[in-house]
Design a protein around this motif. Sequence first.
Motif, PDB file in Angstrom:
ATOM      1  N   MET A   1       1.103  -0.977  -0.325  1.00 33.15           N
ATOM      2  CA  MET A   1      -0.294   0.358   0.029  1.00 33.15           C
ATOM      3  C   MET A   1       0.804   1.619   0.108  1.00 33.15           C
ATOM      4  O   MET A   1       1.785   1.218   0.581  1.00 33.15           O
ATOM      5  N   SER A   2       0.384   2.165  -1.194  1.00 39.72           N
ATOM      6  CA  SER A   2       1.318   3.304  -0.893  1.00 39.72           C
ATOM      7  C   SER A   2       0.847   4.556   0.026  1.00 39.72           C
ATOM      8  O   SER A   2       0.000   4.342   0.242  1.00 39.72           O
ATOM      9  N   ALA A   3       2.442   4.847   0.858  1.00 33.86           N
ATOM     10  CA  ALA A   3       1.520   6.142   1.708  1.00 33.86           C
ATOM     11  C   ALA A   3       0.717   7.014   0.690  1.00 33.86           C
ATOM     12  O   ALA A   3       0.257   7.888   2.116  1.00 33.86           O
ATOM     13  N   ASN A   6      -5.714   7.256   0.207  1.00 40.06           N
ATOM     14  CA  ASN A   6      -6.512   7.146   1.530  1.00 40.06           C
ATOM     15  C   ASN A   6      -6.755   5.654   1.998  1.00 40.06           C
ATOM     16  O   ASN A   6      -7.009   5.116   1.236  1.00 40.06           O
ATOM     17  N   GLN A   7      -7.095   5.556   3.581  1.00 38.54           N
ATOM     18  CA  GLN A   7      -7.680   5.101   4.018  1.00 38.54           C
ATOM     19  C   GLN A   7      -8.499   5.211   4.686  1.00 38.54           C
ATOM     20  O   GLN A   7      -9.000   5.785   5.699  1.00 38.54           O
ATOM     21  N   VAL A   8     -10.322   4.559   4.485  1.00 38.69           N
ATOM     22  CA  VAL A   8     -11.378   4.239   4.730  1.00 38.69           C
ATOM     23  C   VAL A   8     -11.875   3.417   5.174  1.00 38.69           C
ATOM     24  O   VAL A   8     -11.586   2.217   4.590  1.00 38.69           O
ATOM     25  N   THR A   9     -12.223   3.125   6.921  1.00 42.20           N
ATOM     26  CA  THR A   9     -13.125   1.598   7.549  1.00 42.20           C
ATOM     27  C   THR A   9     -14.269   2.313   7.506  1.00 42.20           C
ATOM     28  O   THR A   9     -14.789   3.742   7.701  1.00 42.20           O
ATOM     29  N   ARG A  10     -15.373   1.231   7.286  1.00 40.36           N
ATOM     30  CA  ARG A  10     -16.635   1.691   7.399  1.00 40.36           C
ATOM     31  C   ARG A  10     -17.418   0.597   8.175  1.00 40.36           C
ATOM     32  O   ARG A  10     -17.048  -0.796   8.010  1.00 40.36           O
ATOM     33  N   ALA A  11     -17.945   0.704   9.314  1.00 38.74           N
ATOM     34  CA  ALA A  11     -18.262  -1.081   9.659  1.00 38.74           C
ATOM     35  C   ALA A  11     -20.242  -0.425   8.995  1.00 38.74           C
ATOM     36  O   ALA A  11     -20.457   0.938   9.200  1.00 38.74           O
ATOM     37  N   SER A  78     -14.801  -8.825   7.272  1.00 40.14           N
ATOM     38  CA  SER A  78     -14.116  -8.300   7.065  1.00 40.14           C
ATOM     39  C   SER A  78     -13.792  -7.699   5.563  1.00 40.14           C
ATOM     40  O   SER A  78     -13.202  -9.033   5.242  1.00 40.14           O
ATOM     41  N   LEU A  79     -13.474  -6.876   5.212  1.00 39.87           N
ATOM     42  CA  LEU A  79     -13.201  -6.933   3.390  1.00 39.87           C
ATOM     43  C   LEU A  79     -12.605  -6.285   3.075  1.00 39.87           C
ATOM     44  O   LEU A  79     -12.886  -4.624   3.424  1.00 39.87           O
ATOM     45  N   VAL A  80     -11.688  -5.675   2.371  1.00 41.69           N
ATOM     46  CA  VAL A  80     -10.585  -5.051   2.104  1.00 41.69           C
ATOM     47  C   VAL A  80     -10.673  -4.796   0.417  1.00 41.69           C
ATOM     48  O   VAL A  80     -10.372  -5.775   0.249  1.00 41.69           O
ATOM     49  N   ILE A  81     -10.798  -3.591   0.366  1.00 43.77           N
ATOM     50  CA  ILE A  81     -10.867  -3.272  -1.180  1.00 43.77           C
ATOM     51  C   ILE A  81     -10.047  -2.346  -2.319  1.00 43.77           C
ATOM     52  O   ILE A  81     -10.215  -1.223  -1.015  1.00 43.77           O
ATOM     53  N   GLN A  82      -9.350  -2.526  -3.424  1.00 45.70           N
ATOM     54  CA  GLN A  82      -8.226  -1.850  -3.623  1.00 45.70           C
ATOM     55  C   GLN A  82      -8.894  -0.779  -4.240  1.00 45.70           C
ATOM     56  O   GLN A  82      -9.947  -1.127  -5.323  1.00 45.70           O
ATOM     57  N   ARG A  83      -9.322   0.871  -3.860  1.00 43.48           N
ATOM     58  CA  ARG A  83     -10.109   1.461  -5.204  1.00 43.48           C
ATOM     59  C   ARG A  83      -8.747   2.562  -6.131  1.00 43.48           C
ATOM     60  O   ARG A  83      -9.030   3.581  -4.511  1.00 43.48           O
ATOM     61  N   GLU A  84      -8.847   2.590  -6.386  1.00 45.98           N
ATOM     62  CA  GLU A  84      -7.579   3.757  -7.414  1.00 45.98           C
ATOM     63  C   GLU A  84      -6.863   4.143  -6.376  1.00 45.98           C
ATOM     64  O   GLU A  84      -6.023   3.899  -5.550  1.00 45.98           O
ATOM     65  N   ASP A  85      -7.369   5.613  -5.858  1.00 51.09           N
ATOM     66  CA  ASP A  85      -5.548   6.134  -4.551  1.00 51.09           C
ATOM     67  C   ASP A  85      -6.754   5.386  -3.252  1.00 51.09           C
ATOM     68  O   ASP A  85      -5.947   6.413  -2.105  1.00 51.09           O
ATOM     69  N   HIS A  89     -11.613  -0.315   3.863  1.00 57.26           N
ATOM     70  CA  HIS A  89     -12.026  -1.576   5.032  1.00 57.26           C
ATOM     71  C   HIS A  89     -13.707  -1.503   5.107  1.00 57.26           C
ATOM     72  O   HIS A  89     -14.031  -0.865   5.591  1.00 57.26           O
ATOM     73  N   SER A  90     -14.186  -2.323   4.701  1.00 60.76           N
ATOM     74  CA  SER A  90     -15.455  -2.664   5.365  1.00 60.76           C
ATOM     75  C   SER A  90     -15.280  -3.552   6.666  1.00 60.76           C
ATOM     76  O   SER A  90     -15.428  -4.993   6.215  1.00 60.76           O
ATOM     77  N   LEU A  91     -16.478  -3.590   7.674  1.00 59.85           N
ATOM     78  CA  LEU A  91     -16.868  -4.297   8.397  1.00 59.85           C
ATOM     79  C   LEU A  91     -18.075  -4.110   8.541  1.00 59.85           C
ATOM     80  O   LEU A  91     -18.338  -3.843   8.765  1.00 59.85           O
ATOM     81  N   ARG A  92     -18.695  -5.278   8.589  1.00 59.63           N
ATOM     82  CA  ARG A  92     -20.083  -6.347   8.013  1.00 59.63           C
ATOM     83  C   ARG A  92     -20.261  -7.062   9.017  1.00 59.63           C
ATOM     84  O   ARG A  92     -20.210  -8.028   9.410  1.00 59.63           O
ATOM     85  N   ILE A  93     -21.635  -6.170  10.326  1.00 61.98           N
ATOM     86  CA  ILE A  93     -21.866  -6.974  11.041  1.00 61.98           C
ATOM     87  C   ILE A  93     -23.581  -7.530  10.901  1.00 61.98           C
ATOM     88  O   ILE A  93     -24.164  -7.159  10.347  1.00 61.98           O
ATOM     89  N   PHE A  94     -23.186  -9.547  10.454  1.00 57.63           N
ATOM     90  CA  PHE A  94     -25.162  -9.148  10.414  1.00 57.63           C
ATOM     91  C   PHE A  94     -25.536 -10.260  11.362  1.00 57.63           C
ATOM     92  O   PHE A  94     -25.188 -10.899  12.176  1.00 57.63           O
ATOM     93  N   TYR A  95     -26.640  -9.108  11.872  1.00 56.37           N
ATOM     94  CA  TYR A  95     -27.960 -10.448  12.614  1.00 56.37           C
ATOM     95  C   TYR A  95     -28.992 -10.715  11.615  1.00 56.37           C
ATOM     96  O   TYR A  95     -29.202 -10.316  10.593  1.00 56.37           O
ATOM     97  N   PHE A  96     -28.531 -11.511  12.612  1.00 58.80           N
ATOM     98  CA  PHE A  96     -30.424 -12.529  12.811  1.00 58.80           C
ATOM     99  C   PHE A  96     -32.056 -11.920  13.042  1.00 58.80           C
ATOM    100  O   PHE A  96     -31.459 -10.642  14.079  1.00 58.80           O
ATOM    101  N   ALA A  97     -32.997 -11.901  12.113  1.00 57.73           N
ATOM    102  CA  ALA A  97     -33.699 -10.127  11.807  1.00 57.73           C
ATOM    103  C   ALA A  97     -35.215 -11.009  12.197  1.00 57.73           C
ATOM    104  O   ALA A  97     -35.107 -12.339  11.755  1.00 57.73           O
TER     105      ALA A  97
END
Length: 147
Positions: A1-3, A6-11, A78-85, A89-97
């Motif tokens: 990963m280049s310096a 941008n690094q973005v985390t989404r829950a 947890s899923l990490v996706i590279q998009r251009e610059d 990082h997607s943290l995905r929480i699944f609940y039975f509903a």
Amino acid sequence: MSAKQNQVTRAAAYGLATDADQILLYRISDQLPQHAGLWTLPGGGMEFGEDPAFTMAREVEEETGLVVRSTGLAGIDSLVIQREDTVFHSLRIFYFAEALGGELSNEVDGTTDRCDWHRIMDVQSLPTIDLVHRALDLLSATAGAKQ
């Protein structure tokens, strides 16, 4: 990963609502062109300080019109996706509903344009995002654990 990246985390929290042999899904609208027409689980991003189970219930109601409550944690991934610059990082929480009330309705002018119950065995034939396959894996693991 280049310096310079941008690094973005989404829950986010998602509702795995089932009824007999059906699962609740919604279709992504043209407002998200990269995913338009694909089916996914109802749910979405957590607001700062928000409890994930509350996020799930809030998002399910906004997107489907149904009032639900969590009946337990189905899983987390947890899923990490590279998009251009940007590295996303997607943290995905699944609940039975469990549906408590409300009326199934389509969101107007939102990121979704249709919601429906689909037979679980037919979901593989729908155009879906990967989130749905993860949900089916969680359902399958749960069913296997009950046997």
